[in-house]
Motif scaffolding. Sequence first.
Motif, short mmCIF file in Angstrom:
data_model
loop_
_atom_site.label_atom_id
_atom_site.label_comp_id
_atom_site.label_asym_id
_atom_site.label_seq_id
_atom_site.Cartn_x
_atom_site.Cartn_y
_atom_site.Cartn_z
N THR A 1 0.85 -1.44 -0.06
CA THR A 1 0.00 -0.23 -0.32
C THR A 1 1.03 1.16 -0.27
O THR A 1 0.58 2.49 0.33
N ARG A 2 1.91 0.91 -0.82
CA ARG A 2 2.59 2.25 -0.11
C ARG A 2 3.54 2.90 -1.87
O ARG A 2 3.39 3.91 -2.18
N GLN A 3 3.73 1.35 -1.94
CA GLN A 3 5.06 1.93 -4.16
C GLN A 3 4.29 2.22 -4.90
O GLN A 3 4.31 2.74 -5.88
N PHE A 4 3.09 1.90 -5.11
CA PHE A 4 2.08 2.78 -6.24
C PHE A 4 1.23 3.32 -5.95
O PHE A 4 0.23 3.98 -6.83
N ARG A 5 1.04 4.24 -4.91
CA ARG A 5 -0.27 5.17 -4.08
C ARG A 5 0.06 6.18 -4.83
O ARG A 5 1.05 6.94 -5.51
N ASP A 6 -1.16 7.16 -5.26
CA ASP A 6 -0.23 8.44 -5.59
C ASP A 6 -0.83 9.33 -4.35
O ASP A 6 -0.68 8.58 -3.04
N ASP A 7 0.12 10.45 -4.15
CA ASP A 7 0.39 11.26 -2.94
C ASP A 7 -0.65 11.17 -2.33
O ASP A 7 -1.93 11.21 -3.10
N GLN A 8 -0.46 11.79 -1.50
CA GLN A 8 -1.66 12.00 0.01
C GLN A 8 -2.50 12.95 -0.45
O GLN A 8 -2.39 13.70 -0.46
N ALA A 9 -4.09 13.05 -0.33
CA ALA A 9 -5.16 14.56 -0.78
C ALA A 9 -4.66 15.16 0.72
O ALA A 9 -4.37 14.97 1.85
N CYS A 10 -4.54 16.70 0.08
CA CYS A 10 -5.05 18.58 1.11
C CYS A 10 -4.13 17.53 1.91
O CYS A 10 -4.06 18.20 3.82
N ARG A 11 -2.90 17.30 1.34
CA ARG A 11 -1.29 17.99 2.13
C ARG A 11 -1.35 16.66 3.38
O ARG A 11 -0.85 17.11 4.13
N ASP A 12 -2.18 15.65 3.62
CA ASP A 12 -2.33 14.35 4.71
C ASP A 12 -1.80 14.86 5.80
O ASP A 12 -2.70 15.32 5.89
N GLY A 13 -2.23 13.64 6.60
CA GLY A 13 -2.26 13.93 8.13
C GLY A 13 -4.52 14.06 8.09
O GLY A 13 -4.86 13.69 7.24
N VAL A 14 -4.39 14.24 9.39
CA VAL A 14 -6.26 14.15 9.25
C VAL A 14 -7.05 15.43 9.15
O VAL A 14 -6.09 16.40 9.64
N ARG A 15 -7.48 15.95 8.40
CA ARG A 15 -8.13 16.65 7.80
C ARG A 15 -9.68 16.63 7.12
O ARG A 15 -10.17 14.97 8.02
N ALA A 16 -10.19 17.93 7.79
CA ALA A 16 -11.72 17.55 7.70
C ALA A 16 -12.38 18.15 5.84
O ALA A 16 -11.35 19.08 5.86
#
Length: 503
Positions: A298-313
């Motif tokens: 679940t790391r090597q092929f993923r798109d970058d995390q959305a909305c600057r990563d972290g816990v977001r609303a």
Amino acid sequence: MDRRSFLATATVSLLAPAGYSRTSRALNSDPFTLGVASGDPSTDGFVLWTRLALDPLGGDGRGGMPSHDVPVDWQIAADERFTKIVRSGTATARPAAAHSVHVEVRGLDPGRDYFYRFRSQGRVSPAGRTRTTPVGARPLSFAVAACAHYEHGYYTAYRRLAEEEPELVVFLGDYMYEYGPRGYTALAGQVRTHTPGKCVTLADYRLRHAQYKSDPDLQLAHATAPWLVAFDDHEVENNWAGPVSSTGAPAFDRRRADAFRAYYENMPLRRASVRGAALRVNRRVSWGSLARFHLLDTRQFRDDQACRDGVRAGCDERLDTGRTLLGAAQWRWLEEGLRGSTTRWNLLGQQIMMAHRDFKAGPGREVNMDSWDGYAAERTRLLGSLAATANPVVLTGDAHMHHLSDLKADFDDPGSPVIAKELVTSSIASDGDGYRDHRRIAEALSENRHISYIDQRRGYITAKLTHDDLSVAFRTLEYVSRRGARARTAHRLTIPATPEPRT
């Protein structure tokens, strides 16, 4: 000698028969300081691993070994005293591979225990126990573990896991952490100290792996059973995503390649997992006709995390139907494996929480962009595939908390049918002693009705799988900031098998 007696003997590295001298003119100290391991069992074999290191914490990451090849003999026996040798040979520990050895054994009988050891320059390794997979539907006892930050606590949980004598260990990431000393102590404080500096170079990663592998409790867990391993983020860098460094580090492709190389050198993986600068850990391992383990990356092929990563609303980007966590090729591989599976059970071993988790109390919601919540559309497609699969169960790491969740097509609808259970293991040591805060847990359960159990104490999961059901125990330790904690069962459940896949 029973299994518990074998564990005690393996701990002190004995089991050396006549003719296997522990003295050597070539080496003036023990080269087997990092222990032994086995992994990826099949019906006729498995991988055997060791890595020679005279000085595990030697500053250059080479373990104090000479800069030339070293022959390493290996033996497999049908009995723990090695009176019935069934296979033997010689491998070469090379400087270019940090003097690691990977022996891929074939031609053994299915469904039985074997014992193995190595010898080099007259010195003998600890003995390990491993096993081949059965042909039929023999029951399986296995353990699930993840997240072992060395600085946050002692590895007592590994020892307790070994004492339960599982037939297989599934390890789901964060085997080691890349941070420098005190680089991550927010919840835990510091119990032990990392090797100097953050892991950036090949030498750094080799040295850090050697530090972790030097722990006797971890060595015992490896010597007890074969492991299925897959990395998460900290084996490279916190929250990395495909080609993207979470910190914007320069030359990340080179750093990632070095981290992969060191990971392979220190794990019981098959040579086929090495793909140039990449490392393939998504693979399938079957336990006869009873179960198939589908291990994901679940790391090597993923798109970058959305909305600057972290816990977001309020992050609409996470709902984009084009976002991928698995990547197109791995998605096709998984779909084919699920459709083609003929086993009674299908177990997905993966790294990040699949169930929706709202971290905000009260109105609104906040979700973790690094988990499947950040890739919601692909999760929906995956759950659709699992709904047509025989007895799916999802095994997960990363969260540093035990979770028991119902996976649903619609997590907001209490009437949505349950597709599968997700069993999330807490950590071996990461985040220190942990807590059992009933108020906070009740609040989290209230916000997430599909989650029925949460526990932030350290621990692991044990399970017994049969044709009819999966019996699960969430095991916890009260502390890891000092040695000696006992493991207790904090929660149990039994998952019954269904006669046919849901459609």
